[in-house]
Design an enzyme around this catalytic site. Structure first.
Site, PDB file in Angstrom:
ATOM      1  CG  ASN A 183      -0.471   0.741  -0.339  1.00 50.51           C
ATOM      2  OD1 ASN A 183      -1.830   0.049  -0.177  1.00 50.51           O
ATOM      3  ND2 ASN A 183      -0.397   1.620   0.135  1.00 50.51           N
ATOM      4  CD1 TRP A 184      -0.615  -5.118  -3.929  1.00 46.68           C
ATOM      5  CD2 TRP A 184      -2.635  -6.404  -4.376  1.00 46.68           C
ATOM      6  NE1 TRP A 184      -0.279  -5.934  -4.806  1.00 46.68           N
ATOM      7  CE2 TRP A 184      -1.593  -6.824  -4.410  1.00 46.68           C
ATOM      8  CE3 TRP A 184      -3.898  -6.710  -4.943  1.00 46.68           C
ATOM      9  CZ2 TRP A 184      -1.764  -8.446  -5.246  1.00 46.68           C
ATOM     10  CZ3 TRP A 184      -4.005  -8.364  -4.558  1.00 46.68           C
ATOM     11  CH2 TRP A 184      -2.422  -9.027  -5.206  1.00 46.68           C
ATOM     12  CE  LYS A 185      -1.756   3.901  -3.121  1.00 47.69           C
ATOM     13  NZ  LYS A 185      -0.794   5.145  -3.650  1.00 47.69           N
TER      14      LYS A 185
ATOM     15  CG  HIS B 144      -0.504   5.528   3.240  1.00 46.68           C
ATOM     16  ND1 HIS B 144      -0.864   6.331   1.805  1.00 46.68           N
ATOM     17  CD2 HIS B 144       0.091   4.623   1.890  1.00 46.68           C
ATOM     18  CE1 HIS B 144      -0.643   5.768   0.852  1.00 46.68           C
ATOM     19  NE2 HIS B 144       0.611   5.060   0.547  1.00 46.68           N
TER      20      HIS B 144
ATOM     21  CD  GLU C 115       4.763   5.600   1.319  1.00 47.59           C
ATOM     22  OE1 GLU C 115       5.102   4.547   0.113  1.00 47.59           O
ATOM     23  OE2 GLU C 115       3.302   5.382   1.140  1.00 47.59           O
TER      24      GLU C 115
ATOM     25  CB  SER D  84       6.788   7.880  -7.917  1.00 46.49           C
ATOM     26  OG  SER D  84       5.894   8.670  -7.653  1.00 46.49           O
TER      27      SER D  84
ATOM     28  N   GLY E 201       3.570   1.221  -4.972  1.00 46.54           N
ATOM     29  CA  GLY E 201       1.845   1.245  -4.399  1.00 46.54           C
ATOM     30  C   GLY E 201       1.443   1.405  -6.102  1.00 46.54           C
TER      31      GLY E 201
HETATM   32  C1  PEP Z   1       2.035   4.526  -1.390  1.00 43.77           C
HETATM   33  O1  PEP Z   1       0.870   4.467  -1.359  1.00 43.77           O
HETATM   34  O2  PEP Z   1       2.723   3.730  -0.321  1.00 43.77           O
HETATM   35  C2  PEP Z   1       2.769   4.644  -2.465  1.00 43.77           C
HETATM   36  C3  PEP Z   1       4.687   4.522  -2.286  1.00 43.77           C
HETATM   37  O3  PEP Z   1       2.020   5.279  -3.682  1.00 43.77           O
HETATM   38  P1  PEP Z   1       3.365   4.809  -5.101  1.00 43.77           P
HETATM   39  O4  PEP Z   1       4.213   3.968  -5.352  1.00 43.77           O
HETATM   40  O5  PEP Z   1       2.603   4.708  -6.325  1.00 43.77           O
HETATM   41  O6  PEP Z   1       3.946   6.091  -5.454  1.00 43.77           O
END
Ligand code: PEP
Length: 255
Positions: A11-13, A100, A172, A217, A238
């Protein structure tokens, strides 16, 4: 029981220029030789989907699936700023992230809206990646299972349990997203098992088939222990999905 194929989705956001997206997806594609059994997907920001889609259409890049990060509940019409499921499908998307926690917290997406988006995704022929998860205060108040069940139940009530057969769930925990603080493998496994058991109450076969990803994370260094858990079928990634090296390490850890 058929084994579930692992899935790692990035998920590149709201990150990346055309040049950065091109460099990232090219580097991930080049590293796919070492990723045999795991399905890999990337979810770029909407405006970069066309750029990434044309790169993925090249022969060597066919093993990376494409996904959107969000969609409208509507198919088309006077909804300024929105992007619909059929538009994502038209550009080659196979997946779309729905619910999300950033959409829920920052854009007021309720369980009911998330359920509508889930249905809109499937109506467009997309596979929704349905995100569920509790905040830190909810976890500390022992509300984790109640919150996750409520989020899941909203979708089951609106779409029916059979709809879960064409979906992916991502657990998540909100406190683990972008914080560098991942759930421990035991913590994550406990919630994944709970989600599967909740689905099994309605349909045991679907519960066994649905892939449940962990997100929060995940890095190359912690992915293997998380993915080794029996009910964890890969990850929604992410921050680490913006580095080809880290993302590929995570994909290899899912093998
Ligand atoms: C996400 O936003 O879906 C996510 C898991 O972010 P990160 O890996 O940066 O915690």
């Amino acid at each position: 029981m058929a084994k579930r194929q692992p899935l790692v989705a990035g998920n590149w956001k709201m990150n990346g220029s055309r040049a950065e997206a091109t460099a990232l997806v090219t580097a991930v594609a080049q590293g796919m030789g070492a990723v045999k059994a795991t399905e890999v997907a990337v979810c770029p920001p909407c405006i970069l989907i066309a750029t990434v889609a044309s790169l993925l259409a090249e022969k060597a890049n066919k093993r990376i699936a494409l996904g959107g990060q969000n969609l409208s509940v509507y198919k088309s019409g006077a909804y300024t700023g929105e992007v619909s499921g059929p538009m994502l499908k038209d550009f080659g998307c196979q997946y779309v992230i729905v619910g999300h926690s950033e959409r829920r917290a920052l854009y007021g997406e309720t369980d009911a809206i998330v359920a509508e988006k889930f249905k809109a995704a499937q109506a467009a022929g997309l596979t929704p990646i349905l995100c569920v998860g509790e905040t830190l205060s909810e976890r500390e108040a022992n509300q984790t299972e109640a919150v996750v069940e409520r989020q899941l139940q909203a979708v089951i009530a609106a779409a029916g349990i059979a709809a879960l057969a064409n979906a992916v769930i991502a657990y998540e925990p909100v406190w683990a997203i972008g914080t560098g603080k991942n759930a421990t493998p035991d913590q994550a496994q406990a919630v994944h098992a709970f989600i599967r058991a909740r689905m099994a109450r309605d349909n045991k076969i679907i519960a066994e088939q649905v892939r449940i990803l962990y997100g929060g994370s995940v890095k190359g260094s912690n992915a293997r222990d998380l993915f080794a858990q029996i009910d964890i079928d890969g990850g929604l990634i992410g921050g680490a999905s913006l580095s080809a090296e880290e993302f590929l390490a995570i994909c290899r850890a899912a093998e």
